[in-house]
Scaffold this active site. Structure first.
Site, PDB file in Angstrom:
ATOM      1  N   ILE A  76      47.569   0.866  45.077  1.00 12.92           N
ATOM      2  CA  ILE A  76      46.948  -0.080  46.004  1.00 12.92           C
ATOM      3  C   ILE A  76      47.169  -1.505  45.511  1.00 12.92           C
ATOM      4  CG2 ILE A  76      44.817  -0.794  47.140  1.00 12.92           C
ATOM      5  CD1 ILE A  76      43.729   2.020  46.531  1.00 12.92           C
ATOM      6  N   TYR A  77      46.949  -1.732  44.232  1.00 14.95           N
ATOM      7  CA  TYR A  77      47.154  -3.062  43.645  1.00 14.95           C
ATOM      8  C   TYR A  77      48.602  -3.496  43.817  1.00 14.95           C
ATOM      9  CZ  TYR A  77      47.217  -6.786  40.124  1.00 14.95           C
ATOM     10  OH  TYR A  77      47.361  -7.996  39.463  1.00 14.95           O
TER      11      TYR A  77
END
Length: 268
Positions: free
Chosen positions: A153-154
């Site tokens: 996600i990051y």
């Protein structure tokens, strides 16, 4: 060159880490500082620490709330003045395998790391264009260039930030707008955000990163990658087969294992 002296500089996530250190350097160079942060306690502490160095305006805000951003931006333009340099520094990270992630973690990460810089820039960029002077600095990440397990996600949010940031640079160049854009892609920094990370490649010191970012803004750098070896990432991805790249980055350098013991800090 972008002159910081007598410029008004807004830094998001300015109450801690490299945000606070960059703020101090802005004041030392004769700039006027505006800091935005979600943590009211740290914001007050930072303002008290830095006000001896120059003029500091501090505002508590959740940058994921677009209407609040619009209202605070309007307040600043009306009561303090136009922003000359915007440093989109605020960021969060959730570790772990993607399939175990929550919808809240996905939405929050994208909102802080990818969407907020765009919304903030929309508030201040038109004024910069009209004055034909300004600088947007976006703190992305080497994760905006390198895929990495347990931070999907990051990485996704930082890939979005990197692509948007450099596309914005090209637009400003085509328009001859007088507005410069710097995209920063550092490796892990010892701010506490990535506590627990184990890395063969040395983790960056926040003081050094802050100094280099401010210097990059002054010199109108297009990309600032740290350490220097990050400059070869995209070249390597294009030159070598994926299996070889994965083997070298994952097995030899151990990058794909760096998040195995990640702890991080509370994002709530």
């Amino acid at each position: 060159m972008t002159k910081i002296k007598s410029s008004r500089v807004l830094i998001t996530g300015g109450a801690s880490g490299i945000g606070r250190l960059m703020g101090k350097k802005v004041l030392e160079k004769g700039g006027e500082l505006i800091i935005w942060d979600l943590n009211g306690k740290k914001l007050k502490e930072t303002q008290d620490q830095l006000k001896a160095c120059g003029e500091v305006h501090a505002f508590e805000i959740d940058i994921t709330k677009q209407q609040d951003v619009k209202e605070l931006a309007a307040k600043i333009k009306a009561e303090i003045g136009p922003v000359d340099i915007l440093i989109n520094n605020a960021g969060i990270v959730y570790g772990g395998n993607f399939h175990e992630s929550t919808p809240d973690a996905i939405n929050k990460t994208m909102a802080v790391n990818a969407l907020a810089p765009m919304h903030l820039t929309q508030e201040f960029l038109p004024g910069m264009i009209s004055r034909k002077f300004g600088h947007i600095c976006n703190i992305a990440s080497s994760a905006g260039l390198v895929s990495n397990p347990k931070m999907a996600i990051y990485a996704g949010s930082k890939w979005a930030c990197t692509g948007w940031s450099d596309s914005l640079r090209l637009e400003m160049k085509a328009l001859k707008a007088g507005v410069h854009v710097t995209t920063v892609t550092p490796y892990y920094i010892n701010t506490g955000m990535f506590d627990g990370v184990k890395s063969f490649i040395p983790i960056l010191k926040e003081e050094k990163v802050a100094s280099k970012v401010i210097k990059a803004i002054e010199n109108n750098r297009i990309f600032l990658s740290m350490p220097w070896s990050m400059r070869f990432v995209r070249f390597s991805q294009g030159l070598f087969p994926i299996w070889f790249y994965d083997w070298f980055v994952g097995k030899v350098l151990g990058v794909y294992k760096t998040m195995d013991e990640f702890k991080g800090r509370n994002n709530n």
